[in-house]
Write a protein that holds these residues in place. Sequence first.
Motif: not given
Lengths: 442, 336
Positions: A8-30, A98-101
């Motif tokens: 079994g198994g399939i080959h859906p389109p990979e669409n890995k559009i972010t594979s060259s995007k380094g991991i960034k730190k998300m802005t701290l949520p409030k 939790i409200r972020t300080d």
Amino acid sequence: MLKTFPKGGIHPPENKITSSKGIKKMTLPKVVYVPISQHIGIPAEITVDVKDKVEIGQVIAKSGGFMSSNIHSPVAGTVTKLDKIIDTSGYKKQCIVIRTDLKDESNFTDTAYPLKTTITLEPKAILQKINDSGIVGLGGATFPSHVKLSIKEGTKLDHLIINGVECEPYLTADHRLMLEKAEEIIVGIKILMFALHIDKAIIGIENNKSDAIETFKKIITKDDHIKIAALKVKYPQGGEKQLVRALLNREVPKNGLPLDVGVIVHNVGTIFAIYQAIQHNIPLIERVVTVTGKKLENPSNYWVKIGTPITDLVNEVGGLPEDTRKIVNGGPMMGKAIKNMDVPVTKGTSGILVISEDEASRGEPKNCIRCGECVDVCPMGLEPHLLMNLSEKGMYEKASAEDIMTCIECGSCSYVCPSHRPLLDYIRFGKNSVKKMNTSKN
Amino acid sequence: MSAQPIIVSASPHVHSDRTSKKLMYDVVIALIPAFLVSVYVFGISALIVTSVAIISCIVFEYVIQKYLLKADVTITDGSALITGILLAFNLPSNLPIWMIITGSLVAIGVAKLSFGGLGFNIFNPALVGRVFLLISFPVQMTSWPTAFVNNTSVVDAVTGATSLGIIKEGLNMGETMTEISAKIPSSIDMLFGFTSGSLGEMSALALIVGGLYLIIRKVISWHIPITLLATIFIMTAIFWVANPEHYANPLIHLLTGGAILGAFFMATDLVTSPMTKKGMVIFAIGIGIITVVIRLFGAYPEGISFAILIMNAFVPLINKFFKPRRFGAKIKSKIV
Ligand code: SF4
Ligand code: SF4
């Protein structure tokens, strides 16, 4: 020939559009919304109260039993509410709000600690620490890791398998993590090998991530007893049973676990979390999330605090496009569509996928033309058309006898059906009914 | 937010771009080479037979669904079109028009819609139509215009039996194969389409091209056609080796009597063939054996239509007994 699982198994389109995007730190949520049930099993018990000040990494909900997990505060701040909100499952679940300080400096300390390779803890202490740190399977299953690692005396165990397959289209969180934290992951693997007394480990990676394969190959040495295995790209190779079959040619028995064939499988993300916990004393409060979609301005990978509302993530990449029709927590094959953007990121969130009009619409279901495609692609050797039929007619005994419960819900059947039949929808429904039938019997 | 509401549906959220309609139209495309050969060989009459069959199949489906069943009309899914073409391909090019229309009615009305429509029919509709005509009008259905090549021009409209018919008749009269071979076209002619027979079975080559297209496009898998043709070849070869003066050589059996048409286009009908590859192989071997038995020992010179219909009836049983192997079922797992 590259290895893969045979049936079994399939080959859906990979669409890995972010594979060259380094991991960034998300802005701290409030504000963060931290559900007390982010894992399979018993919800954790809340140990804080409204108005309590909490520190980053502090336990705010205690493991509710063996099959449970601790929850830690992802930020320093103040508990503002204990409330029920809709989480990714679509149901209302208890949350700690939790409200972020924003003045507290500990919220801004970098989690990128210098690499630490010497393992100082003893095996028992390692397992205890993993339990304390709230680590669950980060590949999406959110199975508490310490449960997986509690191995009965006398169990024959000879391989640790690291799942770096990431076969879901679009998602690149594990891929980026392997590129950026390869050395930490190797240390994490050694920690587990040491704690479990296993002397062989294999990292399984699909061949579309050859850079990750190369990175690992460069840093491992012969004495590590760690192998890197390049796998042929095929969905759902990230399924534990498929992966064990592909790498070791061992078939996990029906209704069994990898443990039954001497194997334990962990996702690369989980391994990194284990490294953080053991070497730097950091509990699981942050994870990598791929925020992606063809129409997004700036799709990328982020380090995200658990509890961050998905709205924040989507805003970070430029907001929702006009023609958005679906927002999916996870990948397109197995992810859950969510109704509401206030849903928070949990330990199991590997990606947020925004799907627009043209991709979202499902075809009108037509008669089954008995083409057998669904049978062909089912990695579990099931007959999806039959299972759908039985579920539709309420013939659950029969469905159970046809092994409906072994369906891993990979969605390959629905994906290929040329008549657009909602096979997995009905199979899920059938599985739930079989479960109910079995519990009422006992 | 978007104007359209957000959809919350269960996974998977993507679908392959294959649809049943596309599969059906691929089959139509695959039938074009054989159709062109039939027009080349039989001229306008091929066009007439084919269009009458197609139009009547589609009209019957429309009328029955709309007025009799009061159900959704599915004529655009391409399946009635295929039934029409395949029925025409199984008919002689000079069949009276009203017979073609009757055959279409049986194919669509009886074999397809009375079972519940596409997907629920047990028997291949086009073959049911054909066999009905063969039984009802045996004379018209077995006098085939032949198309022997006379140097360069195609001499048309000589009616006669098919090669297999000639062989059967000859053998019944006690002739040897050497004597009979003089009366039938050479294997090369059969390959390119200068033989006698129904519309679609003229050129084995054109049919093989279409069949390969279907395999490449993954509309069908190789299991049924290859197993079926191999079975016919091997069985007829055994008889031929044992007694070449009494049995035709296996190549003749492969290239005539609709073997190729049946193997690539009739037996592979998705709805009426088994679901698993294992099942397909069993199914194809069954058809092969029955075909050869009918051809060599039965009353009819040709047998593949009957053979396919007989095996169609066994498909539910085959599906039940040749299930895919469940993952992890009864394994002897070895720990290395
Ligand atoms: S039946 Fe289950 S395991 Fe098989 S393809 Fe469908 S979803 Fe996957
Ligand atoms: S893929 Fe769809 S049409 Fe084909 S057999 Fe399965 S359910 Fe029927």
